[in-house]
Design an enzyme around this catalytic site. Structure first.
Site, PDB file in Angstrom:
ATOM      1  CD  GLU A  14       7.525  -0.764   5.013  1.00 15.26           C
ATOM      2  OE1 GLU A  14       7.479  -1.772   4.276  1.00 15.26           O
ATOM      3  OE2 GLU A  14       6.508  -0.164   5.402  1.00 15.26           O
ATOM      4  CG  ASN A 142       2.339   1.437   3.949  1.00 14.64           C
ATOM      5  OD1 ASN A 142       3.337   0.790   3.604  1.00 14.64           O
ATOM      6  ND2 ASN A 142       2.388   2.326   4.931  1.00 14.64           N
ATOM      7  CG  ASP A 192       3.055  -0.223   7.517  1.00 15.74           C
ATOM      8  OD1 ASP A 192       3.713  -0.374   6.465  1.00 15.74           O
ATOM      9  OD2 ASP A 192       3.384   0.585   8.406  1.00 15.74           O
TER      10      ASP A 192
END
Length: 279
Positions: A14, A142, A192
């Site tokens: 991430e 997100n 995302d």
């Protein structure tokens, strides 16, 4: 063309960040509590005691990093850390997730439940020493990103499959209420992490879809980059000309060879340099 930028498998890759002063990509493996980088082909990593998920750059050697309980300043050369402020430190249910610096120098950070508890997450902004809660009742925060002129912010609740936008004032604080940017529920897509290029188009990684999709400022679909890894998590622009798209992915609950690696792809489209966080 899609290339493997770094073949280390992240359980939950991430938060990729291209540091404009170092010419170097940083990203996180959240569940393994690591900050990662690849410096001229040499893999590097830094280990922490709790989950770390997102960062902004403060100087050539310092990053602001969001962890499960705080925002802290981290020196890449000495590895010294200094806490800046608590982040839901009194809430054992949540951790940090997606985050990014805005053009005014603020740092936005989202939280979520360790087990994606419904509505447990919130979004905060840290600006000139103040941490202020902006939005609550989010399950999986997100897609925090910003238009090139700094007047629009975007964010998503992955669980609800909604991506929203909100106007910002001249200091980067929200003005008004969020409005729908795109509803992904009918497409069965889960937004995302995201980033906005220099033309104002959003690039959104979509969990379980194996792609990063590009959207016009009006929310219209404008193309995609497909990747071998299905669980794409977050994109970032970088490289010498800022035209390379880097994409993190997750190996969580998967065992395939491509999963969890960090990818790169030339786009021919220039991204935005990440702004410096103003402490």
């Amino acid at each position: 063309m899609i290339d493997v930028f770094d073949d280390r498998r992240c359980e939950l890759g991430e938060g990729p960040l291209w540091h404009p002063e170092r010419g170097q990509l940083f990203w996180f493996d959240i569940l393994n509590k690591r900050l990662m980088s690849n410096e001229n082909g040499t893999p590097k990593s830094w280990q922490f005691d709790e989950y770390v998920s997102a960062a902004g750059w403060v100087s050539k050697t310092e990053l602001l990093i969001a962890s499960a309980s705080m925002l802290f300043l981290f020196d890449l050369e000495t590895t010294a850390s200094r806490k800046l402020t608590d982040l839901e430190a009194d809430n054992p249910v949540t951790r940090s997730n997606d985050g990014r610096a805005d053009p005014q120098g603020g740092f936005w950070i989202g939280t979520m439940g360790f087990n994606a508890e419904p509505g447990a997450g919130s979004i905060y902004r840290y600006y000139k020493g103040e941490l202020r809660k902006l939005f609550g009742d989010i399950t999986i925060t997100n897609a925090i990103c910003f238009s090139p002129d700094g007047r629009t912010a975007y964010f998503a609740d992955t669980h609800r499959q909604l991506l929203q936008q909100i106007a910002l004032d001249e200091d980067g604080w929200p003005a008004g209420t969020p409005a729908l940017f795109r509803d992904f529920s009918e497409e069965g897509l889960f937004p995302d992490g995201a980033v906005v290029d220099s033309q104002g188009f959003m690039w959104n990684a979509q969990w379980s879809a194996g792609r990063v999709a590009r959207y016009a400022p009006d929310g219209g679909f404008a193309g995609e980059v497909c990747l071998p890894a299905s669980q794409t998590t977050c994109p970032a622009f970088g490289g010498p000309d800022m035209q390379t798209l880097f994409v993190t992915s997750a190996a969580l609950d998967l065992s395939g060879e491509p999963d969890g690696k960090t990818w790169s792809s030339p786009t021919g489209i220039r991204g935005q340099a990440e702004p410096r966080v103003i402490l």
